[in-house]
Design a protein around this motif. Structure first.
Motif, mmCIF file in Angstrom:
data_model
loop_
_atom_site.group_PDB
_atom_site.id
_atom_site.type_symbol
_atom_site.label_atom_id
_atom_site.label_comp_id
_atom_site.label_asym_id
_atom_site.label_seq_id
_atom_site.Cartn_x
_atom_site.Cartn_y
_atom_site.Cartn_z
ATOM 1 N N GLY A 71 0.830 -1.199 0.000
ATOM 2 C CA GLY A 71 0.000 0.000 0.000
ATOM 3 C C GLY A 71 0.862 1.246 0.000
ATOM 4 O O GLY A 71 2.057 1.193 -0.312
ATOM 5 N N GLU A 72 0.261 2.363 0.326
ATOM 6 C CA GLU A 72 1.009 3.627 0.295
ATOM 7 C C GLU A 72 1.733 3.871 1.618
ATOM 8 O O GLU A 72 2.954 3.950 1.693
ATOM 9 C CB GLU A 72 0.053 4.774 -0.001
ATOM 10 C CG GLU A 72 0.746 6.117 -0.032
ATOM 11 C CD GLU A 72 -0.234 7.256 -0.187
ATOM 12 O OE1 GLU A 72 -0.751 7.745 0.831
ATOM 13 O OE2 GLU A 72 -0.479 7.646 -1.336
ATOM 14 N N GLN A 73 0.964 4.009 2.656
ATOM 15 C CA GLN A 73 1.503 4.315 3.983
ATOM 16 C C GLN A 73 0.409 3.972 4.986
ATOM 17 O O GLN A 73 -0.759 3.872 4.615
ATOM 18 C CB GLN A 73 1.845 5.799 4.087
ATOM 19 C CG GLN A 73 0.630 6.692 3.853
ATOM 20 C CD GLN A 73 0.884 8.151 4.177
ATOM 21 O OE1 GLN A 73 1.749 8.485 4.951
ATOM 22 N NE2 GLN A 73 0.088 9.035 3.591
ATOM 23 N N PRO A 74 0.763 3.791 6.271
ATOM 24 C CA PRO A 74 -0.297 3.523 7.241
ATOM 25 C C PRO A 74 -1.277 4.689 7.282
ATOM 26 O O PRO A 74 -0.897 5.839 7.059
ATOM 27 C CB PRO A 74 0.447 3.379 8.571
ATOM 28 C CG PRO A 74 1.854 3.822 8.324
ATOM 29 C CD PRO A 74 2.098 3.816 6.859
ATOM 30 N N GLY A 75 -2.524 4.394 7.544
ATOM 31 C CA GLY A 75 -3.518 5.444 7.724
ATOM 32 C C GLY A 75 -3.671 5.771 9.205
ATOM 33 O O GLY A 75 -2.899 5.287 10.041
ATOM 34 N N GLU A 78 -4.099 2.625 11.342
ATOM 35 C CA GLU A 78 -2.892 1.800 11.353
ATOM 36 C C GLU A 78 -1.817 2.451 12.214
ATOM 37 O O GLU A 78 -1.074 1.776 12.927
ATOM 38 C CB GLU A 78 -2.376 1.610 9.923
ATOM 39 C CG GLU A 78 -3.257 0.725 9.044
ATOM 40 C CD GLU A 78 -4.487 1.413 8.496
ATOM 41 O OE1 GLU A 78 -4.548 2.662 8.563
ATOM 42 O OE2 GLU A 78 -5.384 0.714 8.001
ATOM 43 N N PRO A 84 -0.516 -2.889 9.697
ATOM 44 C CA PRO A 84 -0.947 -2.396 8.389
ATOM 45 C C PRO A 84 -2.360 -2.855 8.033
ATOM 46 O O PRO A 84 -2.786 -3.944 8.425
ATOM 47 C CB PRO A 84 0.071 -3.030 7.426
ATOM 48 C CG PRO A 84 0.528 -4.269 8.110
ATOM 49 C CD PRO A 84 0.471 -3.983 9.587
ATOM 50 N N PHE A 85 -3.076 -2.033 7.317
ATOM 51 C CA PHE A 85 -4.377 -2.372 6.740
ATOM 52 C C PHE A 85 -5.386 -2.900 7.754
ATOM 53 O O PHE A 85 -6.020 -3.933 7.536
ATOM 54 C CB PHE A 85 -4.195 -3.357 5.564
ATOM 55 C CG PHE A 85 -3.688 -2.665 4.326
ATOM 56 C CD1 PHE A 85 -4.523 -1.835 3.600
ATOM 57 C CD2 PHE A 85 -2.368 -2.807 3.914
ATOM 58 C CE1 PHE A 85 -4.060 -1.164 2.465
ATOM 59 C CE2 PHE A 85 -1.893 -2.143 2.783
ATOM 60 C CZ PHE A 85 -2.752 -1.323 2.065
ATOM 61 N N SER A 89 -9.614 0.814 4.545
ATOM 62 C CA SER A 89 -8.978 0.264 3.332
ATOM 63 C C SER A 89 -8.670 -1.211 3.512
ATOM 64 O O SER A 89 -8.821 -2.017 2.590
ATOM 65 C CB SER A 89 -7.671 0.995 3.022
ATOM 66 O OG SER A 89 -7.925 2.316 2.646
ATOM 67 N N ASN A 111 3.593 -1.500 3.313
ATOM 68 C CA ASN A 111 3.395 -0.189 2.694
ATOM 69 C C ASN A 111 4.702 0.338 2.128
ATOM 70 O O ASN A 111 5.781 -0.007 2.616
ATOM 71 C CB ASN A 111 2.851 0.803 3.728
ATOM 72 C CG ASN A 111 1.385 0.579 4.019
ATOM 73 O OD1 ASN A 111 0.547 0.715 3.142
ATOM 74 N ND2 ASN A 111 1.075 0.194 5.248
ATOM 75 N N HIS A 196 -5.697 2.124 -5.309
ATOM 76 C CA HIS A 196 -5.667 1.988 -3.854
ATOM 77 C C HIS A 196 -7.099 1.810 -3.339
ATOM 78 O O HIS A 196 -8.017 2.491 -3.829
ATOM 79 C CB HIS A 196 -5.044 3.240 -3.232
ATOM 80 C CG HIS A 196 -4.681 3.014 -1.799
ATOM 81 N ND1 HIS A 196 -5.619 3.008 -0.804
ATOM 82 C CD2 HIS A 196 -3.500 2.737 -1.216
ATOM 83 C CE1 HIS A 196 -5.010 2.744 0.341
ATOM 84 N NE2 HIS A 196 -3.717 2.578 0.118
HETATM 85 N N1 URA Z 1 -3.706 2.539 3.428
HETATM 86 C C1 URA Z 1 -2.492 2.030 3.102
HETATM 87 O O1 URA Z 1 -1.939 2.305 2.046
HETATM 88 N N2 URA Z 1 -1.910 1.246 3.955
HETATM 89 C C2 URA Z 1 -2.440 0.904 5.116
HETATM 90 O O2 URA Z 1 -1.811 0.156 5.848
HETATM 91 C C3 URA Z 1 -3.712 1.427 5.425
HETATM 92 C C4 URA Z 1 -4.327 2.237 4.573
#
Ligand code: URA
Ligand code: SF4
Length: 228
Positions: A71-75, A78, A84-85, A89, A111, A196
């Protein structure tokens, strides 16, 4: 007070200038195992994103997973949970994986960037607004992702969204034109990109069901084509 989401305090961002070395490579442990990497990432100062995040969120899943989702980065969720995730999402990703023959516990999820980038705004004391990481931040963080790929050696990587796809395939990569196309990384892993899940969740109501079906179809199609 119980540690519910709404009571969790946003982390304080550093008041003064934030020190960063420019690359996560300065913080990688010499012994590269997933547990050692997971411990070391908490001390990373490769870019300035650590300053406003609660913690780094490292990838999770079996060491020899055949499939890795990036993914991109933790939200927001997260960042608080340290996994993660686990937010909205992640729930959509779970739905997509559940439609395939692969068990959720058999995939590795991570991520491109390990710290949550968000916008401190006067009105956003609780709701922290996600910000897309810059190319410089993605590149600074890349050694962690490279180390995860080197250890897990997934046969297939599914890049979720443009940030992950560009981290893996270069800045010229466009999800709009190359969505669903299998490509090979130097490491030998195959990569396929889709949108995403948060883009699906943000779609206007009249397009939402279609976007969700297309995302689920991309994931299930990719999971049927895991190279042997
Ligand atoms: N979106 C992401 O890209 N990664 C995550 O871990 C959560 C949301
Ligand atoms: Fe290090 Fe990546 Fe966090 Fe930046 S985002 S401090 S490079 S772990």
């Amino acid at each position: 007070m119980s540690p519910t989401r709404s009571s969790a305090k946003a982390p304080p961002c550093a008041a003064g200038p934030v020190e960063a070395t420019g690359s996560a490579a300065d913080f990688l442990p010499s012994r590269k195992t997933l547990p050692a990497l997971r411990r070391a990432v908490q001390g990373c100062r490769g870019c300035t994103l650590y300053a406003c995040a609660t913690q780094a969120v490292f990838g999770e899943g079996p060491r020899k997973a055949a499939v890795m989702f990036v993914g991109e980065q933790p939200g927001d969720q997260e960042d608080r949970a340290g996994h993660p995730f686990v937010g909205p999402s992640g729930r959509l990703l779970d739905v997509a994986i559940a439609e395939s023959d692969i068990a959720r516990d058999d995939v590795y999820v991570t991520n491109a960037v390990k710290h949550f980038k968000w916008e401190p705004t006067p009105r956003a004391e609780r709701r922290r607004i996600h910000k897309t990481p810059t190319r410089g931040e993605v590149m600074a963080c890349k050694p962690w992702l490279d180390a995860e790929i080197a250890l897990v050696q997934p046969r297939l990587i599914i890049a979720l969204g443009a940030t992950a796809a560009k981290a893996l395939l270069g800045p010229a990569f466009r999800v709009s034109t190359a969505r669903g196309k299998l490509q090979t990384l130097e490491s030998g892993s195959m990569v396929v990109a889709t949108v995403h899940p948060s883009a699906v969740l943000r779609a206007p109501p009249e397009e939402r069901a279609k976007a969700e079906r297309a995302f689920i179809r991309d994931v299930t199609t990719a999971l049927r084509r895991i190279p042997t």
